[in-house]
Design a protein around this motif. Structure first.
Motif, PDB file in Angstrom:
ATOM      1  N   SER A  43      -2.316  -2.526  -3.625  1.00 42.89           N
ATOM      2  CA  SER A  43      -2.977  -1.228  -3.571  1.00 42.89           C
ATOM      3  C   SER A  43      -4.477  -1.441  -3.697  1.00 42.89           C
ATOM      4  N   HIS A  44      -5.243  -0.607  -2.967  1.00 41.35           N
ATOM      5  CA  HIS A  44      -6.694  -0.625  -3.105  1.00 41.35           C
ATOM      6  C   HIS A  44      -7.150   0.357  -4.192  1.00 41.35           C
ATOM      7  N   ILE A  45      -6.172   1.044  -4.796  1.00 38.74           N
ATOM      8  CA  ILE A  45      -6.473   1.985  -5.881  1.00 38.74           C
ATOM      9  C   ILE A  45      -6.144   1.281  -7.189  1.00 38.74           C
ATOM     10  N   PHE A  46      -7.169   0.782  -7.870  1.00 38.85           N
ATOM     11  CA  PHE A  46      -6.934  -0.066  -9.040  1.00 38.85           C
ATOM     12  C   PHE A  46      -6.200   0.676 -10.153  1.00 38.85           C
ATOM     13  N   SER A  47      -6.459   1.955 -10.305  1.00 34.78           N
ATOM     14  CA  SER A  47      -5.828   2.709 -11.401  1.00 34.78           C
ATOM     15  C   SER A  47      -4.309   2.721 -11.273  1.00 34.78           C
ATOM     16  N   THR A  48      -3.798   2.737 -10.038  1.00 31.89           N
ATOM     17  CA  THR A  48      -2.341   2.729  -9.851  1.00 31.89           C
ATOM     18  C   THR A  48      -1.749   1.395 -10.286  1.00 31.89           C
ATOM     19  N   GLU A  85       0.819  -1.218   0.000  1.00 33.70           N
ATOM     20  CA  GLU A  85       0.000   0.000   0.000  1.00 33.70           C
ATOM     21  C   GLU A  85       0.860   1.280   0.000  1.00 33.70           C
ATOM     22  N   PRO A  86       1.727   1.459  -0.985  1.00 33.23           N
ATOM     23  CA  PRO A  86       2.611   2.633  -0.996  1.00 33.23           C
ATOM     24  C   PRO A  86       1.891   3.955  -1.237  1.00 33.23           C
ATOM     25  N   PHE A  87       0.675   3.918  -1.782  1.00 32.43           N
ATOM     26  CA  PHE A  87      -0.038   5.151  -2.113  1.00 32.43           C
ATOM     27  C   PHE A  87      -0.963   5.631  -0.998  1.00 32.43           C
ATOM     28  N   ASN A  88      -1.219   4.782  -0.007  1.00 35.66           N
ATOM     29  CA  ASN A  88      -2.135   5.165   1.076  1.00 35.66           C
ATOM     30  C   ASN A  88      -1.554   6.282   1.934  1.00 35.66           C
ATOM     31  N   GLY A  89      -2.341   7.320   2.162  1.00 37.50           N
ATOM     32  CA  GLY A  89      -1.928   8.409   3.036  1.00 37.50           C
ATOM     33  C   GLY A  89      -0.933   9.364   2.420  1.00 37.50           C
TER      34      GLY A  89
END
Length: 226
Positions: free
Chosen positions: A174-179, A143-147
């Motif tokens: 990641s929970h952000i599919f676009s990333t 989860e490198p993009f969280n926060g």
């Protein structure tokens, strides 16, 4: 190349990972998706050697943890260590001679402040910078993009593209599919501790549609909103 064969992990009678078979090639980025509790973080910790497990994990790098950079969801920092000292500590751990941390402070972090005073996003960016300075061959990013702010997310995305260009191996959740869609070569779907499917790039849109239909339409309908 990293090869995982028949990986099994349980806590007591609770099976977390079951019969995991995976291989990761150099120069590729692999995404891991799954609901909370699917076993993603436990899988990462097994690969990193933090958790014990049954099965086999082998690599062309010999002792994998010596070539592995692991960005955890929440990294640990000693209470009286500055950002600069943290970077220096992780470089020394890999016998990397690095002194000009200011020049490589791409996230503009306050390196002379205690790391424990950093925000969640700043801590994540500090930990990421540290493992990048180690010049590892294999990276696990949980989860490198969280926060993290939007500008930093863009920088992290470009870092991923650069690691791929440098022939590194990257495993990312990641929970952000676009990333994941923007960066990954393959996406591995984990459910209840087992791999249900492995999707190549040309089928990412189909996977995204399936995930949206399951997680949004079905679950929201259960609320019976009026």
């Amino acid at each position: 190349m990293i090869q995982i064969t028949n990986l099994y992990k349980s806590f007591g009678k609770n099976v977390i990972l079951n019969n995991i078979h995976l291989s990761f090639e150099r120069g590729k980025i692999y995404g891991i998706v799954g609901e909370n509790g699917a076993g993603k973080t436990t899988l990462f910790k097994c690969i990193a050697g933090i958790e014990t497990y049954k099965g086999e994990i082998t690599s062309i790098y010999g002792i994998l943890k010596e070539k592995l950079g692991f960005l955890q969801t929440e990294s640990f920092f000693f209470s009286k260590i500055t950002g600069r000292e943290y970077l220096q500590l992780l470089c020394v751990a890999r016998k990397i001679q690095e002194n000009d941390f200011d020049a490589k402070n791409i996230f503009d972090l306050p390196l002379d402040h205690y790391a424990t005073t950093y925000s969640t996003g700043m801590k994540k960016k500090l930990a990421l910078t540290a493992i990048l300075l180690q010049k590892n061959e294999f990276y696990i990013l949980d989860e490198p993009f969280n926060g993290v702010d939007i500008q930093s997310n863009m920088i992290i995305t470009e870092i991923l593209h650069e690691l791929k260009r440098l022939n590194k191996t990257v495993l990312i959740s990641s929970h952000i599919f676009s990333t994941l869609s923007d960066t990954c070569d393959e996406i591995i779907v984990l459910k209840n501790g087992e791999i249900t499917k492995i999707i190549t790039k040309e089928n990412f849109s189909t996977l995204e549609k399936e995930m949206k239909e399951f997680s949004m339409i079905d679950k929201i309908s259960k609320l019976k909103l009026c």
